[in-house]
Design a protein around this motif. Structure first.
Motif, short mmCIF file in Angstrom:
data_model
loop_
_atom_site.label_atom_id
_atom_site.label_comp_id
_atom_site.label_asym_id
_atom_site.label_seq_id
_atom_site.Cartn_x
_atom_site.Cartn_y
_atom_site.Cartn_z
N LYS A 1 0.83 -1.21 0.00
CA LYS A 1 0.00 0.00 0.00
C LYS A 1 0.86 1.26 0.00
N LYS A 2 2.00 1.20 0.67
CA LYS A 2 2.90 2.35 0.74
C LYS A 2 3.87 2.38 -0.44
N GLU A 3 3.65 1.50 -1.42
CA GLU A 3 4.43 1.43 -2.64
C GLU A 3 5.91 1.18 -2.38
N LYS A 4 6.18 0.33 -1.40
CA LYS A 4 7.55 -0.09 -1.10
C LYS A 4 7.87 -1.34 -1.89
N LYS A 5 9.13 -1.51 -2.21
CA LYS A 5 9.56 -2.78 -2.79
C LYS A 5 9.65 -3.76 -1.63
N VAL A 6 8.99 -4.91 -1.79
CA VAL A 6 8.88 -5.88 -0.70
C VAL A 6 9.55 -7.19 -1.11
N ILE A 7 10.44 -7.65 -0.23
CA ILE A 7 10.98 -9.00 -0.35
C ILE A 7 10.37 -9.80 0.80
N ALA A 8 9.64 -10.85 0.46
CA ALA A 8 9.03 -11.70 1.48
C ALA A 8 9.74 -13.05 1.50
N ILE A 9 10.11 -13.45 2.70
CA ILE A 9 10.77 -14.73 2.92
C ILE A 9 9.89 -15.52 3.88
N PRO A 10 9.23 -16.57 3.41
CA PRO A 10 8.30 -17.27 4.30
C PRO A 10 8.99 -18.03 5.43
N ARG A 11 8.38 -17.93 6.61
CA ARG A 11 8.81 -18.75 7.74
C ARG A 11 8.51 -20.21 7.39
N LEU A 12 9.36 -21.12 7.85
CA LEU A 12 9.16 -22.53 7.54
C LEU A 12 9.14 -23.38 8.81
N LYS A 13 8.28 -24.36 8.80
CA LYS A 13 8.14 -25.28 9.93
C LYS A 13 9.44 -26.02 10.23
N LYS A 14 10.15 -26.47 9.18
CA LYS A 14 11.34 -27.30 9.38
C LYS A 14 12.45 -26.58 10.16
N TYR A 15 12.40 -25.26 10.22
CA TYR A 15 13.39 -24.49 10.98
C TYR A 15 12.84 -24.02 12.33
N GLY A 16 11.65 -24.49 12.69
CA GLY A 16 11.03 -24.06 13.94
C GLY A 16 10.55 -22.63 13.93
N GLU A 17 10.20 -22.14 12.72
CA GLU A 17 9.80 -20.74 12.57
C GLU A 17 8.28 -20.57 12.60
N HIS A 18 7.55 -21.67 12.52
CA HIS A 18 6.10 -21.64 12.60
C HIS A 18 5.60 -23.08 12.78
N VAL A 19 4.29 -23.21 12.98
CA VAL A 19 3.72 -24.55 13.21
C VAL A 19 3.44 -25.29 11.90
#
Length: 160
Positions: free
Chosen positions: A82-100
């Motif tokens: 919305k703020k017209e920023k360039k966005v790099i998204a890196i998904p959290r992954l279960k195998k690294y204990g970053e999410h369920v």
């Protein structure tokens, strides 16, 4: 300036923070970096950070950044887009204990496929992403709130 926001979920996302430290040390990242690291227990060595920031501080960093790096959270992505920023998204992954689970993969893929963001699925590709994204253009976000309100209003008026 690069703003990193890793959300408020009670999970670490150390691998992103470590990679950014490496990229600064190698000279790939030369600009200022500020991170909201959440529950991560890795403490960046080469850039400023806080665990959590208040809404006003978050908004200030979002307004002032040229580039947003995020964990794949819908709120952070939408705010950046919305703020017209360039966005790099890196998904959290279960195998690294970053999410369920790996639902962040789906979120990031959807926004990437719609042309709003740059997706990084392997954190070791972040350096290349930082170089490539500078010359890229992304779709602008257009809210359809007015159309939704009109549909609801029309429905209510028809049923009166």
């Amino acid at each position: 300036m690069i703003f990193i926001t890793l959300g408020s979920q009670k999970f670490q996302f150390n691998r992103v923070l470590k990679e950014v430290d490496k990229l600064i040390e190698k000279g790939v990242i030369k600009e200022q970096v500020y991170a909201q690291i959440g529950y991560s227990d890795y403490k960046p060595k080469n850039y400023s950070y806080e665990n959590f920031v208040d809404r006003n501080t978050f908004s200030k960093f979002m307004d002032n950044c040229d580039l947003l790096i995020t964990h794949g959270g819908t709120g952070a992505i939408i705010t950046g887009v919305k703020k017209e920023k360039k966005v790099i998204a890196i998904p959290r992954l279960k195998k690294y204990g970053e999410h369920v689970d790996d639902h962040k993969l789906d979120i990031v893929s959807q926004f990437k496929d719609m042309g709003f963001i740059y997706a990084v699925y392997d954190v070791q590709e972040l350096g290349e992403a930082l170089t490539l994204i500078r010359g890229m253009s992304f779709k602008r976000y257009h809210s359809n709130t007015t159309a939704v309100i009109q549909i609801i209003d029309d429905f209510i008026n028809l049923n009166l």
